[in-house]
Scaffold this active site. Structure first.
Site, PDB file in Angstrom:
ATOM      1  N   VAL A  85      32.414  21.434  21.429  1.00  0.00           N
ATOM      2  CA  VAL A  85      31.786  22.718  21.095  1.00  0.00           C
ATOM      3  C   VAL A  85      31.786  22.921  19.585  1.00  0.00           C
ATOM      4  CG1 VAL A  85      33.927  24.079  21.346  1.00  0.00           C
ATOM      5  CG2 VAL A  85      31.738  25.197  21.620  1.00  0.00           C
ATOM      6  N   ARG A 173      33.248  33.670  23.076  1.00  0.00           N
ATOM      7  CA  ARG A 173      33.374  33.483  24.539  1.00  0.00           C
ATOM      8  C   ARG A 173      34.773  33.077  24.955  1.00  0.00           C
ATOM      9  NH1 ARG A 173      28.018  30.628  23.658  1.00  0.00           N
ATOM     10  NH2 ARG A 173      29.427  29.160  22.671  1.00  0.00           N
ATOM     11  N   ILE A 174      35.392  32.158  24.194  1.00  0.00           N
ATOM     12  CA  ILE A 174      36.696  31.645  24.640  1.00  0.00           C
ATOM     13  C   ILE A 174      37.768  32.725  24.495  1.00  0.00           C
ATOM     14  CG2 ILE A 174      38.404  29.808  24.437  1.00  0.00           C
ATOM     15  CD1 ILE A 174      36.226  27.997  23.283  1.00  0.00           C
ATOM     16  N   ARG A 265      40.985  25.079  15.565  1.00  0.00           N
ATOM     17  CA  ARG A 265      41.029  23.969  14.625  1.00  0.00           C
ATOM     18  C   ARG A 265      42.291  24.105  13.773  1.00  0.00           C
ATOM     19  NH1 ARG A 265      38.046  21.899  17.571  1.00  0.00           N
ATOM     20  NH2 ARG A 265      35.924  21.143  17.201  1.00  0.00           N
ATOM     21  N   ASP A 289      47.556  23.583  19.959  1.00  0.00           N
ATOM     22  CA  ASP A 289      46.792  22.467  20.525  1.00  0.00           C
ATOM     23  C   ASP A 289      46.209  21.622  19.398  1.00  0.00           C
ATOM     24  OD1 ASP A 289      45.385  21.036  22.652  1.00  0.00           O
ATOM     25  OD2 ASP A 289      43.559  22.003  21.907  1.00  0.00           O
ATOM     26  N   HIS A 314      45.660  18.241  21.091  1.00  0.00           N
ATOM     27  CA  HIS A 314      44.238  18.607  21.173  1.00  0.00           C
ATOM     28  C   HIS A 314      43.658  18.295  22.565  1.00  0.00           C
ATOM     29  CE1 HIS A 314      40.508  19.311  18.434  1.00  0.00           C
ATOM     30  NE2 HIS A 314      40.296  19.792  19.654  1.00  0.00           N
ATOM     31  N   SER A 317      40.454  21.275  26.181  1.00  0.00           N
ATOM     32  CA  SER A 317      39.330  21.137  27.126  1.00  0.00           C
ATOM     33  C   SER A 317      39.562  20.013  28.134  1.00  0.00           C
ATOM     34  CB  SER A 317      38.031  20.882  26.354  1.00  0.00           C
ATOM     35  OG  SER A 317      38.082  19.615  25.717  1.00  0.00           O
TER      36      SER A 317
HETATM   37  O1  GLV Z   1      37.941  20.973  20.148  1.00  0.00           O
HETATM   38  C1  GLV Z   1      37.161  20.696  20.997  1.00  0.00           C
HETATM   39  C2  GLV Z   1      35.753  20.884  20.894  1.00  0.00           C
HETATM   40  O2  GLV Z   1      35.255  21.269  19.830  1.00  0.00           O
HETATM   41  O3  GLV Z   1      35.075  20.605  21.879  1.00  0.00           O
END
Ligand code: GLV
Length: 358
Positions: A85, A173-174, A265, A289, A314, A317
């Site tokens: 994303v 959204r997240i 990030r 993460d 990380h 997802s």
């Molecule tokens: O960090 C994960 C993404 O950007 O999909």
């Protein structure tokens, strides 16, 4: 085989997308696939050697897309499709100058990242890292149950703590999916800081407040966010405008019982300042993460050495379902950009903003 005379388009794939998704690409005979053959991040040298003449490339967030790569690809390149994303690894100025289409994978990972954000908030608050290490290292026999042994601040509201404020840096959204998961814990207030140049969306905030029966949903400045949040979740894009937004000054303002989570990030959080904050007890704990400079986060990294810091590599997802969706969208974005049709999600380069609507 391609029909004789029909054009074939070279496509470089920086990571094998697995048996469920690769056939989407392999069945398109117009595409001539060049796939990084190893099960680790694509080697830059290999990518530079293989990109010349490509029409499209599927990249991961570990693959830097810059002018050097785009120049090597040459004028045949039409699209870069990233299985992520975030797109901080792509030089948007360089791609927009060349008129390329950028595909990315929003939405399909929202739930998985929100789930992990809650997991990290709980782990960091409830000494999950310390407790787990204690058991792994054989320490349980010497750790008998004690009235206040390994206690931490409770995420859910209680009679003793009837107010719980969750704060977000970034309120896309997240963040909102994470908020919905925290509502059953009895969260009472939602505060957020986001792009200072965009005005608060008062109607949307009021709708959320009433939907979740909260005392407030409010856009605030960073000072208030730091001071008031019991749980502070960082979910904004990376890049220069958010670099070290959580710095020493911010951390010093936070409550001693507060928990910081970063699932966006690593660059948003100053690692040295956070290690100091944990060491000196300015905040209770952190769940990360992402860490600046990842994957170069060795055992002696200042944050790894902090017992109150829970770190995972990380994987926000990383559910089987979500990664399959992301890989599928990355393949479909690429196919549509080259062969025609709608891309599931294309980065809007017209406004040329570095802020993806995450
Ligand atoms: O960090 C994960 C993404 O950007 O999909």
């Amino acid at each position: 085989m391609a029909q004789s005379g029909s054009p074939r388009y070279k496509v470089v794939v920086c990571r094998n997308l697995g048996p469920d998704v690769m056939p989407l690409l392999e069945s398109r005979h117009e595409l001539e696939l060049v796939i990084w053959p190893e099960d680790r991040a694509c080697n830059r040298k290999w990518l530079l050697e293989n990109i010349p003449g490509a029409t499209g490339v599927i990249v991961m967030l570990t693959d830097k897309v810059d002018s050097e790569l785009l120049d090597k690809a040459g004028p045949s390149l039409r699209t870069v499709s990233t299985m992520s994303v975030g797109y901080e690894h792509i030089d948007l100025k360089a791609v927009s100058k060349r008129g390329l289409k950028i595909g990315y994978t929003p939405d399909v990972l929202t739930d998985a990242v929100a789930d992990l954000s809650v997991m990290l908030a709980l782990m960091a608050g409830r000494n999950g890292g310390i407790g787990y290490s204690l058991v792994l290292n054989g320490g349980w026999p010497n750790f008998s149950w004690a009235p206040f042994g390994l206690c931490g601040p409770q995420l859910s509201t209680t009679v003793l703590s009837p107010t719980r404020k969750v704060g977000f840096i970034g309120f896309g959204r997240i963040s909102q999916a994470t908020l919905s998961r925290l509502v059953p814990f009895g969260i009472t207030h939602c505060l957020y800081a986001s792009n200072p140049s965009s005005p608060p969306n008062l109607q949307h905030d009021a709708e959320l407040q009433s939907k979740y029966n909260l005392k407030a949903v409010l856009k605030v400045d960073l000072d208030e966010l730091a001071r008031e949040s019991d749980v502070l979740i960082v979910l904004a894009p990376g890049g220069p405008s958010t670099y070290h937004v959580v710095n020493e000054d911010f951390l010093r303002k936070m409550k001693k019982t507060s928990v910081l989570v970063n699932t966006s990030r690593g660059t948003l959080v100053d690692s040295d300042a956070l290690a100091k904050a944990l060491r000196e007890g300015w905040i209770w704990g952190a769940g990360l993460d992402v860490v600046e400079g990842e994957p170069n986060v060795p055992k002696d990294h200042p944050l790894v050495k902090e017992p109150k810091c829970v770190i995972v590599p990380h994987i926000a997802s990383a559910t089987l379902e979500t990664r399959k969706h992301m890989a599928t969208h990355a393949a479909q974005n690429l196919i549509a950009a080259i062969l025609g049709g709608d891309m599931p999600a294309q980065v809007d380069l017209s406004a040329f903003s570095l802020i993806p609507p995450c």
